[in-house]
Design a protein around this motif. Structure first.
Motif, PDB file in Angstrom:
ATOM      1  N   UNK A   1       0.986  -1.133   0.043  1.00 35.26           N
ATOM      2  CA  UNK A   1      -0.073   0.173  -0.063  1.00 35.26           C
ATOM      3  C   UNK A   1       1.003   1.277   0.044  1.00 35.26           C
ATOM      4  N   UNK A   2       0.300   2.539  -0.363  1.00 33.22           N
ATOM      5  CA  UNK A   2       0.963   3.650  -0.514  1.00 33.22           C
ATOM      6  C   UNK A   2       1.959   3.871   0.821  1.00 33.22           C
ATOM      7  N   UNK A   3       1.406   3.671   2.036  1.00 29.94           N
ATOM      8  CA  UNK A   3       2.482   4.335   3.182  1.00 29.94           C
ATOM      9  C   UNK A   3       3.484   3.222   3.367  1.00 29.94           C
ATOM     10  N   UNK A   4       3.738   2.260   2.556  1.00 29.97           N
ATOM     11  CA  UNK A   4       4.974   1.359   2.820  1.00 29.97           C
ATOM     12  C   UNK A   4       5.978   1.946   2.206  1.00 29.97           C
ATOM     13  N   UNK A   5       5.871   2.838   1.040  1.00 27.48           N
ATOM     14  CA  UNK A   5       7.196   3.248   0.662  1.00 27.48           C
ATOM     15  C   UNK A   5       7.752   4.351   1.580  1.00 27.48           C
TER      16      UNK A   5
ATOM     17  N   UNK B   1       8.809  -5.237 -10.847  1.00 25.32           N
ATOM     18  CA  UNK B   1       7.701  -5.877 -11.239  1.00 25.32           C
ATOM     19  C   UNK B   1       6.449  -5.775 -10.406  1.00 25.32           C
ATOM     20  N   UNK B   2       5.499  -5.002 -11.164  1.00 27.21           N
ATOM     21  CA  UNK B   2       4.060  -4.997 -10.537  1.00 27.21           C
ATOM     22  C   UNK B   2       3.362  -6.310 -10.676  1.00 27.21           C
ATOM     23  N   UNK B   3       2.879  -7.067  -9.861  1.00 23.50           N
ATOM     24  CA  UNK B   3       2.104  -8.282 -10.174  1.00 23.50           C
ATOM     25  C   UNK B   3       0.906  -7.973 -10.770  1.00 23.50           C
TER      26      UNK B   3
ATOM     27  N   UNK C   1      -0.538  -3.441  -3.651  1.00 23.23           N
ATOM     28  CA  UNK C   1       0.608  -3.870  -4.470  1.00 23.23           C
ATOM     29  C   UNK C   1       1.243  -2.740  -5.124  1.00 23.23           C
ATOM     30  N   UNK C   2       0.166  -1.847  -5.744  1.00 23.90           N
ATOM     31  CA  UNK C   2       0.926  -0.872  -6.506  1.00 23.90           C
ATOM     32  C   UNK C   2       0.991   0.573  -5.706  1.00 23.90           C
TER      33      UNK C   2
END
Length: 359
Positions: A33-37, A63-65, A71-72
């Protein structure tokens, strides 16, 4: 070396694959999810070496599954940072060799040219109203950023990653197991219905309802130095098995053995059945989940996994987060059995699995 780093991606997926010697090659699969970055991924990427030992941190592959927010989201932010640096004339925060990403429109148009363009206005209107609408927009933003950064095209595949595609990347064999033609046909059918009804919800249901698989999800079989890993994204188990059979990797002579299996869809019982684990076995089973937003992994999935193995089989079930109900179920299932349970410690940014070590 064939090493996997599963980062704390909360309810999503985000992990690094390291291979090769003496130089460490790196693939980033999904961004959580976005916050993971900003919470985890950015700091870890800053620790990577440049392509020639200097310069910005280098990723051989991103790689984006598939386009789901869990995921994205993190990759959307990563590529925004790269694009911002490009626009400002600054040194890029990272260098990326190639991006592997199946844009949903490309998959749909592969079977029905022009269909995506006729449905796109519906999805753009729904971008702020549905989970898939938001994820779809993130996917479009990522695709546009990749084009501006010179990373479009899925090199060296030269097109969408679908069943049967393959390449060798610096001594690592890469085989695409899914999506297959049946999954793409189902995806096309949803887009056709959305167009006929004027309702983007026909498509979004396939991404927000856990009972319906993410039809575009890329499944990769990686092989290096005699070791293998099956990375399943959020694909449905029967599509994974179908792809393995179509490629001659699975037959009636016995189960396929891989060193590492990332369980589909965070261990959801809606993506696999007991028979999946009878046909694919591993030394290391990895479940990327936190059990907070969704009840992942399912106790049924854990039971099916364990009951597919003999009592004296040695293997490890890895959890990227402490999940009380999952750990309790695994502890119960472990009575009289030889498998081990490995849970990422809260202080550790990643769950590290070194391939080559015994399970």
């Amino acid at each position: 070396m064939f090493t996997f780093e599963f980062l704390d991606a909360h309810h999503g997926d985000c992990f690094l694959v390291h291979w090769g010697a003496p130089h460490d090659r790196v693939m980033l699969v999904d961004g959580g999810p976005g916050g993971v970055y900003r919470a985890t991924l950015r700091d870890r990427l800053r620790q990577l070496r440049g392509a020639d030992g200097g310069g910005p941190p280098h990723l051989d592959v991103v790689c984006l599954s598939h386009v789901d927010e869990d995921h994205v989201g993190g990759l959307d932010r990563l590529f925004r940072d790269m694009r911002r640096a490009q626009q400002d004339g600054d040194e890029p925060p990272y260098s990326v060799g190639t991006l592997w990403f199946n844009a949903v429109e490309e998959l749909v148009d592969r079977r029905a040219p022009g269909l995506s363009a006729s449905v796109r206005p519906l999805l753009e209107d729904a971008a702020t109203d549905t989970a898939f609408g938001a994820s779809y927009q993130q996917g479009r933003t990522l695709r546009d950023a990749a084009t501006a950064l010179g990373l479009a095209g899925n090199a060296p595949f030269g097109g969408p990653l679908t069943e049967g595609a393959g390449t060798v990347l610096d001594d690592m064999d890469v085989t695409v197991v899914a999506p297959d033609e049946q999954a793409l046909a189902e995806l096309e059918e949803r887009w056709l219905k959305a167009k006929q009804r004027g309702d983007p919800g026909v498509i979004s249901a396939g991404y927000t309802d856990g009972s319906v698989p993410n039809l575009s999800s890329i499944v990769l079989l990686l092989g290096h130095a005699g070791r293998t890993a099956l990375l399943t994204g959020d694909a449905r188990g029967d599509r994974v098995l179908s792809g393995l059979r179509a490629l001659g990797l699975l037959d009636d002579s016995g189960p396929l053995h891989v060193d590492l299996l990332k369980l589909p869809h965070h261990g959801s019982e809606r993506n696999v059945e007991a028979g999946f684990f009878e046909q694919v076995r591993a030394d290391h089973y990895v479940i990327s989940a936190d059990g907070v937003r969704h009840h992942h992994p399912s106790e049924n999935t854990l039971r099916w996994l364990v009951e597919s193995r003999a009592a004296n089989d040695a293997y490890v079930v890895h959890l990227t987060n402490h999940i009380a109900f999952a750990e309790e179920e695994l502890t119960r299932l472990r009575e009289g059995r030889a498998f081990d349970i490995d849970v990422r410690a809260p202080a550790e940014p990643a769950l590290l699995i070194m391939k080559g070590d015994p399970p």
